[in-house]
Design a protein around this motif. Structure first.
Motif, short mmCIF file in Angstrom:
data_model
loop_
_atom_site.label_atom_id
_atom_site.label_comp_id
_atom_site.label_asym_id
_atom_site.label_seq_id
_atom_site.Cartn_x
_atom_site.Cartn_y
_atom_site.Cartn_z
N GLN A 2 0.84 -1.20 0.00
CA GLN A 2 0.00 0.00 0.00
C GLN A 2 0.87 1.25 0.00
OE1 GLN A 2 -3.31 -0.09 -0.13
NE2 GLN A 2 -3.43 2.10 -0.20
N PHE A 25 -4.58 -1.17 -3.95
CA PHE A 25 -5.83 -0.96 -3.22
C PHE A 25 -6.75 -2.16 -3.40
CE2 PHE A 25 -9.98 1.47 -2.77
CZ PHE A 25 -9.93 1.48 -1.38
N THR A 28 -5.58 -4.85 -1.05
CA THR A 28 -5.99 -4.58 0.33
C THR A 28 -7.46 -4.94 0.52
OG1 THR A 28 -4.37 -2.80 0.54
CG2 THR A 28 -6.21 -2.78 2.10
N ILE A 29 -8.29 -4.58 -0.44
CA ILE A 29 -9.72 -4.90 -0.37
C ILE A 29 -9.91 -6.42 -0.34
CG2 ILE A 29 -11.87 -4.88 -1.70
CD1 ILE A 29 -11.18 -2.02 -2.54
N TYR A 65 -6.99 0.13 4.14
CA TYR A 65 -8.14 0.40 3.27
C TYR A 65 -8.48 1.89 3.30
CZ TYR A 65 -13.00 0.73 1.82
OH TYR A 65 -14.18 1.12 1.21
N HIS A 94 -14.93 -3.56 -5.18
CA HIS A 94 -15.45 -2.80 -4.03
C HIS A 94 -16.91 -3.15 -3.75
CE1 HIS A 94 -16.16 0.76 -1.47
NE2 HIS A 94 -14.91 0.50 -1.12
#
Length: 154
Positions: A2, A25, A28-29, A65, A94
């Motif tokens: 990140q 990102f 991470t999600i 996040y 997402h």
């Protein structure tokens, strides 16, 4: 990994950087969603200790996040211009993450309601048993026994 955020908002300089930021990102999600799914499964199965063992990892991922979300929001136009396909994949990922989060929150709310009901039931039973038994109309007496004490450790 990140990207780290300081006080200033970094700007996206080109397509490679946009792809890298969006991929980080999305990673991470995906990790956070995996932890939430495992926690949801554990809570649904009554494995509270196992669910709580992931708390530190979940907190770290949630912080990542939020940093990633801030970075993506600050550079939304550049990201959409430099990497429109990756931005579309991120939007799709997402949506799946939000669904997993909603499931997790529903299971947590259910577990909380069940545990509160159990504690209240035990307290009511203890109060009922501490009332003197007698003849005639029984009027509720205030509980004079010892207070209910419980441990939050599982």
């Amino acid at each position: 990994m990140q990207p780290q955020l300081g006080r200033e908002r970094p700007s996206i300089g080109g397509p490679e950087e946009a792809e890298r930021v969006l991929a980080a990102f999305a990673g991470t999600i995906a990790e956070l969603e995996s932890v939430l799914d495992a926690e949801t499964e554990d809570l649904s199965s009554g494995r509270i200790r196992s669910a709580l063992s992931r708390e530190e990892r979940k907190s770290d991922l949630a912080a990542g996040y939020l940093r990633g979300l801030e970075l993506v929001r600050a550079n939304a136009v550049a990201l959409a211009r430099f990497a429109p396909e990756a931005a579309g994949r991120l939007r799709h990922a997402h949506r799946g993450f939000r669904a997993a989060l909603e499931r997790n929150q529903a299971v947590i709310a259910t577990a909380r309601a069940v545990s509160e009901g159990l504690v209240k039931g035990v307290a009511d039973e203890m109060a009922r048993q501490s009332r003197p038994a007698g003849y005639g109309v029984s009027t509720p007496q205030p509980a004079t026994g010892s207070p209910l004490v419980y441990s939050r450790r599982f």
